[in-house]
Design a protein around this motif. Structure first.
Motif, PDB file in Angstrom:
ATOM      1  N   UNK A 177       0.835  -1.210   0.000  1.00 43.65           N
ATOM      2  CA  UNK A 177       0.000   0.000   0.000  1.00 43.65           C
ATOM      3  C   UNK A 177       0.867   1.257   0.000  1.00 43.65           C
ATOM      4  N   UNK A 178       1.983   1.199   0.726  1.00 46.06           N
ATOM      5  CA  UNK A 178       2.897   2.348   0.758  1.00 46.06           C
ATOM      6  C   UNK A 178       3.461   2.670  -0.606  1.00 46.06           C
ATOM      7  N   UNK A 179       3.880   1.651  -1.340  1.00 46.18           N
ATOM      8  CA  UNK A 179       4.411   1.878  -2.683  1.00 46.18           C
ATOM      9  C   UNK A 179       3.331   2.389  -3.641  1.00 46.18           C
ATOM     10  N   UNK A 180       2.113   1.866  -3.488  1.00 46.21           N
ATOM     11  CA  UNK A 180       1.002   2.356  -4.324  1.00 46.21           C
ATOM     12  C   UNK A 180       0.723   3.818  -4.009  1.00 46.21           C
ATOM     13  N   UNK A 181       0.788   4.178  -2.716  1.00 44.25           N
ATOM     14  CA  UNK A 181       0.560   5.568  -2.313  1.00 44.25           C
ATOM     15  C   UNK A 181       1.585   6.502  -2.955  1.00 44.25           C
ATOM     16  N   UNK A 182       2.843   6.071  -3.017  1.00 44.00           N
ATOM     17  CA  UNK A 182       3.870   6.888  -3.671  1.00 44.00           C
ATOM     18  C   UNK A 182       3.484   7.151  -5.130  1.00 44.00           C
ATOM     19  N   UNK A 183       3.049   6.094  -5.829  1.00 44.06           N
ATOM     20  CA  UNK A 183       2.617   6.252  -7.228  1.00 44.06           C
ATOM     21  C   UNK A 183       1.449   7.206  -7.352  1.00 44.06           C
ATOM     22  N   UNK A 184       0.507   7.129  -6.412  1.00 44.18           N
ATOM     23  CA  UNK A 184      -0.658   8.022  -6.441  1.00 44.18           C
ATOM     24  C   UNK A 184      -0.244   9.472  -6.216  1.00 44.18           C
ATOM     25  N   UNK A 185       0.675   9.681  -5.292  1.00 46.23           N
ATOM     26  CA  UNK A 185       1.128  11.050  -5.023  1.00 46.23           C
ATOM     27  C   UNK A 185       1.871  11.618  -6.227  1.00 46.23           C
ATOM     28  N   UNK A 186       2.690  10.792  -6.862  1.00 47.73           N
ATOM     29  CA  UNK A 186       3.385  11.235  -8.079  1.00 47.73           C
ATOM     30  C   UNK A 186       2.368  11.614  -9.155  1.00 47.73           C
TER      31      UNK A 186
END
Length: 496
Positions: A44-53
Motif C-alpha cells: 500500500x505504501x508503494x502504491x501511495x507513492x505512485x498516487x502522489x506522483x
C-alpha cells in the motif's frame, strides 16, 4: 447548476478539475483501505507513492496540495505513518520551510532590479545558445554557494517579469496573464514561441542548480549532512567529490549547447523578433522615465543582492533568516509599508510550503514502512567498485521517486553503521559517501520529485503560464538525465 446537495458536493470536490481526475482521486481513496487489508502496508505504501506522483504529474489540472493532501491524510488515518513522524520530518526540514517562507518573499522585493539586469542581458545577447549557457552557468555557480531554491526563485521572478511585459502588450491590457482570449492575430503564435523560449531557459537554469549543487558542502542540504558525518570541511568536500562532479558539470554544459543546436526534446525555441523589440522598447521606456526615486530603489535592491550573496556564501545565519532580513531592509528603505503590499510577496511560496509538508507525510510513510529497506540491504551486501556503482544507481533511482535529502539521510546512517561495525573500512566509507552525494544530486533531475527546486518550479505561478507541466519537465530533463547520470556512473567507476 447543481440541483441537489449531493450534486453540489460533487461539484465542489476539487473545484474545476476534470471529472475524470476527480473520479481517479476518489478511486485512490477507496482503493487504499482495501489494499491495506488485502496486501498489507508495504504494498500500500508503494502504491501511495505512485498516487502522489500522479497528483504532481497533473499539477496543471489541479494544484497537488488538495488531492495529494487527501491521500496523505488517509495514509495517516490508515496507520501508514504517524502524526509524530510527519511532525519530526517537518521539524527536520524546518530550515527549508523557513527558506520558502522568507527567502522567496525577499526575492519578490528584488524583482525590479532582477528584471532590469536580465532585460539588459537578453536584449543585448542575440545568441540563444549563449543565453542558455549563461542561465545554466549562473545556476551552477550560484547554487554551489547559495541555495538552489533561492536561485530558482530568482529565475522564476525573471521569467515572470518577461512574460508579463509581452502578454500585456499582446493583450492590449484587457486580460490577465493566464487569459489568451483577447490576443490579437499573430501574437498567438509569437506568444507560443516566447513560452517555449522561457521554458528552455527555466530548465537550463534549474538543471544548472543541480550541476553546481553537487559540488560543494553548502550546495544542497544533504551535502551538509554528508560532510558533517564524514568530518569534511569545504575544500576537502569539493576535492573528494570533484572526480565525479567536474566531468558531470562539463557534460551538462555540453548537453545544454547540443540541445539548443539540435532543438530536440522541446528545446531550440528562439526569442521572436517582435518580442525582442517589445522588450527593447520597454527597456528604453523605463530608462527614459526612470525617476530618482526609482533609481534609488534599484540601488537599494542591488545592495541587498550583494548582501544576500555574501551572507549566504559565508552562512552568517540560516537561509530563511537572511531572507527575512532582506524583506525588512527592502520594505523599510523602499517605502513598502502597507500590509497588502507585503502580503502579496508571500503568495508564491506558502502554497508550496504546505505542499512540502504534505510531501513529508509521504516521506514518513517511506520511513515507517521501510519501503527502501530491501534495496539498502542489497547494496550494503556488495563490495568494491560494484558496491560504489550500486550505491550511485540506488541513490539515483530512489531520489527520482522520493526526496533526495531523505534518501541521503537513510543511506548515510546505514553506511555509518556498517563502518562502525567493521563491515567496511574508512577508505570505502569515504568513497561510498561520494557515491551517495553524487547519486542523490545528479540522477534526481529526472523528475520534479527528487529536488525541491524542480518541484518549486513546477508548482510556481510561472509554470502554467509557460505551459510547463510535469510531463513536459520530465521530457525536457530526460537528455540531461541520461548524459549526466551516465557520466556520473562512469566517473564513479573509473575515477573513485
Amino acid at each position: 447548476m447543481p440541483k441537489t446537495m449531493s450534486q453540489a458536493l460533487q461539484k465542489n470536490l476539487l473545484g474545476n478539475s476534470p471529472d475524470w481526475y476527480k473520479l481517479t482521486i476518489i478511486g485512490f481513496l477507496i482503493l487504499n483501505p482495501i489494499l491495506m487489508a488485502v496486501a498489507g502496508p508495504f504494498i500500500t505504501g508503494w502504491v501511495l507513492i505512485g498516487q502522489f506522483i500522479f497528483t504532481l504529474a497533473m499539477a496543471l489540472k489541479c494544484y497537488p496540495l488538495p488531492a495529494g493532501g487527501l491521500l496523505a491524510v488517509e495514509a495517516i488515518a490508515l496507520g501508514l505513518a504517524s502524526p509524530e513522524t510527519v511532525y519530526n520530518e517537518t521539524v527536520l526540514n524546518f530550515p527549508v520551510i523557513l527558506l520558502l517562507m522568507f527567502m522567496v518573499a525577499g526575492i519578490h522585493f528584488m524583482k525590479d532590479m532582477l528584471q532590469y539586469v536580465f532585460t539588459k542581458i537578453i536584449t543585448r545577447v542575440k545568441s540563444k545558445i549563449v543565453i542558455s549557457l549563461l542561465f545554466s552557468i549562473s545556476g551552477a555557480v550560484l547554487s554551489a554557494f547559495l541555495d538552489a531554491l533561492t536561485v530558482t526563485a530568482v529565475i522564476i521572478a525573471v521569467a515572470y517579469g518577461f512574460y508579463g511585459i509581452y502578454h500585456r502588450f499582446a493583450s492590449t491590457g484587457k486580460c490577465s496573464l493566464t487569459d489568451d482570449s483577447m490576443l490579437r492575430g499573430e501574437c498567438v503564435s509569437h506568444l507560443g514561441e516566447f513560452r517555449g523560449f522561457l521554458r528552455n531557459l527555466m530548465m537550463h537554469g534549474a538543471v544548472g542548480t543541480a550541476l553546481g549543487g553537487v559540488c560543494t558542502i553548502v550546495g544542497e542540504p544533504q551535502n551538509l549532512l554528508i560532510g558533517k558525518t564524514m568530518g569534511w570541511e569545504f575544500m576537502e568536500f569539493f576535492f573528494r567529490v570533484a572526480p565525479v562532479s567536474m566531468p558531470v558539470l562539463a557534460v551538462g554544459l555540453v548537453t545544454c549547447i547540443m540541445l539548443e543546436v539540435t532543438g530536440i526534446f522541446g528545446y531550440g525555441y528562439q526569442l521572436p523578433q517582435n518580442v525582442r523589440e517589445i522588450l527593447e522598447e520597454e527597456d528604453r521606456k523605463n530608462d527614459e522615465e526612470m525617476s530618482l526615486k526609482k533609481k534609488a530603489a534599484l540601488f537599494t535592491q542591488a545592495c541587498a543582492a550583494v548582501f544576500l550573496v555574501l551572507a549566504l556564501a559565508f552562512h552568517i545565519a540560516e537561509v530563511g533568516l537572511i531572507g527575512l532580513t532582506v524583506i525588512v531592509v527592502l520594505t523599510a528603505l523602499n517605502g513598502i509599508t502597507e500590509e497588502h503590499q507585503i502580503g502579496h510577496a508571500f503568495e508564491e511560496a506558502l502554497p508550496f510550503t504546505a505542499l512540502l509538508v504534505v510531501f513529508f507525510a509521504v516521506v514518513g510513510v517511506i520511513h515507517e514502512q521501510h519501503l527502501f529497506a530491501p534495496i539498502i540491504h542489497y547494496v550494503l551486501g556488495l563490495e568494491g567498485k560494484i558496491q560504489l556503482a550500486a550505491y550511485y544507481i540506488a541513490n539515483g533511482v530512489l531520489s527520482m521517486i522520493s526526496d533526495n535529502v531523505f534518501v541521503a539521510t537513510v543511506y548515510v546512517s546505514e553506511t555509518l553503521k556498517a563502518f562502525q561495525t567493521g563491515v567496511i573500512d574508512r577508505a570505502q566509507f569515504d568513497l561510498l559517501a561520494v557515491a551517495i552525494n553524487t547519486g542523490t544530486n545528479i540522477p534526481s533531475v529526472a523528475t520534479p520529485n527528487g529536488q525541491a527546486a524542480f518541484l518549486f518550479l513546477l508548482t510556481s505561478a510561472i509554470a502554467p503560464l509557460i505551459r510547463l507541466s510535469y510531463g513536459q519537465m520530465v521530457k525536457m530533463a530526460f537528455p540531461y538525465t541520461i548524459t549526466m547520470s551516465i557520466t556520473g556512473l562512469a566517473a564513479t567507476w573509473y575515477f573513485l
